[in-house]
Write a protein that holds these residues in place. Structure first.
Motif, short mmCIF file in Angstrom:
data_model
loop_
_atom_site.label_atom_id
_atom_site.label_comp_id
_atom_site.label_asym_id
_atom_site.label_seq_id
_atom_site.Cartn_x
_atom_site.Cartn_y
_atom_site.Cartn_z
N GLY A 138 0.83 -1.21 0.00
CA GLY A 138 0.00 0.00 0.00
C GLY A 138 0.85 1.25 0.00
O GLY A 138 0.33 2.37 0.08
N THR A 140 3.57 1.89 -2.35
CA THR A 140 4.41 2.07 -3.54
C THR A 140 4.02 3.35 -4.28
O THR A 140 2.87 3.49 -4.71
CB THR A 140 4.32 0.82 -4.45
OG1 THR A 140 4.76 -0.30 -3.69
CG2 THR A 140 5.19 0.96 -5.69
N GLY A 196 5.14 -10.51 -2.70
CA GLY A 196 4.52 -10.00 -3.93
C GLY A 196 4.74 -10.93 -5.12
O GLY A 196 3.81 -11.27 -5.85
N LYS A 423 13.00 2.97 -3.03
CA LYS A 423 11.69 3.47 -2.59
C LYS A 423 11.87 4.55 -1.52
O LYS A 423 11.22 5.59 -1.53
CB LYS A 423 10.82 2.32 -2.03
CG LYS A 423 10.30 1.35 -3.10
CD LYS A 423 9.28 0.36 -2.52
CE LYS A 423 8.72 -0.56 -3.60
NZ LYS A 423 7.72 -1.51 -3.12
#
Ligand code: PA5
Length: 432
Positions: A138, A140, A196, A423
């Motif tokens: 939730g 990215t 993922g 990220k």
């Protein structure tokens, strides 16, 4: 699906059972995970294809959100959150999708957002579209930015009621799930322990594919069948363990590039799904006694025969660093035949009267012979047909192969600490 090692020249098949002994305890571990049938460890993704609760929740939401009016599935997600769906969608014959189209919005590209905008603008009713936003974490940046932009475009056209046409798929208990629910958006969750890139058979892959009309039951049957085979303690009939051992032997012989060479352009995305699985799972830094080592295959994807005209020179004449897996299928929906009466009869005379299948088969065989002659190791996977069953089988095979490879490499195949590095830096720049 047939998996073959017979052309893996540099592999001494007699040696396979020896490193196989290394895998024996891990096969037992995986069998225990399968017997438990729960989601208590990282390997628990092998239980997903047998989870009837996931299928029931997916089917219930499909019944609520999908009608004959549906034309476009706008899938927002990146990496493990969209690669599997894209791979299956592109590999299957397009007739299977009842005129429904998938638009994948992964990175931030204005052209793609513009396509989504056009779809929304031209739709007669909101029932023609379904916006599926998938992010396990939730958090990215790309996915959340694209989700906000697309929902905003839909709200501008239909008002906030259009939130009924949005489905969020994310980790159970995540902020994304909680916020979506407070806004009245339908949510499907996946167990947080499932990574993922191992989430294909959770709602992450099943819901968008079911919305497009794919039989998820068949997909799961293929996965179930391969899980059974790949828990076999006899390495010689365990495809995932055997493939892992071959790849590991090749890596030890210096083949640190693993090329997935698909001989059907529609399988390119399947190759890219595997590229992520291989790259993120094994590309790790291993801490030794007083030192560290960086390990992992460099995963590449080539498309035959197109890329023979760009990379064949390197593969056949350059450094012998590549282990190749050829993937193909002889089934062609609409075969053509080269005419017997030709405009250029003196050019490539041998093709006269040959079907496209025969010509491509000759190119593939010729390629394999050339690899063999250069002592370049390769494995081969042949799809009997491109069906959901076959694709489910392939994906389960590869996910379990990667688990076995993780054990052989001595790495945690389920983490991706280095992905966070970019990220975190991105977020720092955007808060300024
Ligand atoms: O395999 C992984 O875990 C990653 O590649 C993720 O799928 C990718 O970074 C997207 O993450 P998320 O689903 O949390 O948005």
């Amino acid at each position: 699906m047939k998996f073959s090692l017979e052309h893996c020249k540099s592999i001494n098949q007699n040696l396979l059972p020896i490193p196989g002994l290394l895998l024996a305890p891990y096969i037992e571990t995986l069998k225990e995970v399968a017997e438990m049938g729960d989601y208590s460890v990282s390997e628990s993704s092998i239980n997903v294809p047998f989870d009837e609760d996931i299928v029931r929740k997916v089917e219930n939401l499909i019944a609520e959100k999908v009608t004959d009016e549906l034309q476009y599935v706008l899938l927002v997600g990146i990496g493990g959150s969209n690669l599997g769906t894209k791979a299956v969608y592109e590999a299957l014959p397009q007739e299977m999708f009842r005129s429904r189209t998938l638009l994948c919005i992964d990175t931030i590209i204005d052209a793609r957002l513009h396509e989504a905008q056009t779809i929304i603008t031209e739709a007669s009713t909101s029932a023609e579209i379904l916006i599926i936003s998938i992010s396990k974490s939730g958090g990215t940046t790309e996915t959340i930015a694209n989700t906000e932009i697309i929902i905003d475009l839909a709200i501008q056209k239909w008002g906030s009621e259009v939130l009924e046409r949005v489905v969020v798929i994310t980790d159970e208990g995540s902020v994304f799930a909680d916020t979506a629910q407070t806004k009245g958006i339908a949510v499907l969750t996946l167990p947080p322990i499932i990574g993922g890139r191992f989430s294909m058979f959770t709602a992450v892959g099943l819901f968008p594919l079911a919305a497009l009309g794919v039989s998820v039951t068949e997909l799961l049957k293929g996965a179930q069948e391969v899980r059974r085979q790949s828990l076999n303690p006899d390495i010689m009939v365990n495809p995932a363990a055997q493939s892992a051992l071959v790849a590991y032997q090749c890596y030890q012989h210096g083949q640190m590039v693993h090329d997935t060479f698909v001989f059907k352009p529609e399988l390119e995305s399947l190759g890219k799904w595997y590229r992520q699985l291989l790259g993120e799972s094994l590309g790790k830094t291993v801490e030794g006694e007083g030192d560290t080592a960086r390990v992992g295959f460099v995963p590449t994807v080539s498309v035959g025969s197109t890329d023979l005209h760009s990379v064949a020179q390197l593969y056949l004449g350059g450094p012998a660093r590549t282990l190749t897996t050829f993937i193909h299928s002889n089934i062609t929906a609409h075969p053509h035949t080269s005419p017997a009466e030709r405009v250029f009869p003196e050019l490539a005379p041998m093709i006269a009267g040959k079907t496209t299948t025969e010509i491509m088969e000759a190119i593939l065989q010729g390629t394999k012979t050339a690899y063999n002659n250069q002592s370049l190791p390769f494995m081969e996977i042949v799809f009997d047909d491109l069906t959901p069953f076959e694709l489910g089988a392939f994906m389960q095979f590869k996910m379990m192969e990667i688990m076995y490879l993780g054990r052989l490499f001595g790495v945690d195949a389920f983490s991706q600490p280095a992905v966070e590095l970019y990220k975190v830096e991105t977020k720092k720049l955007l808060v300024r």
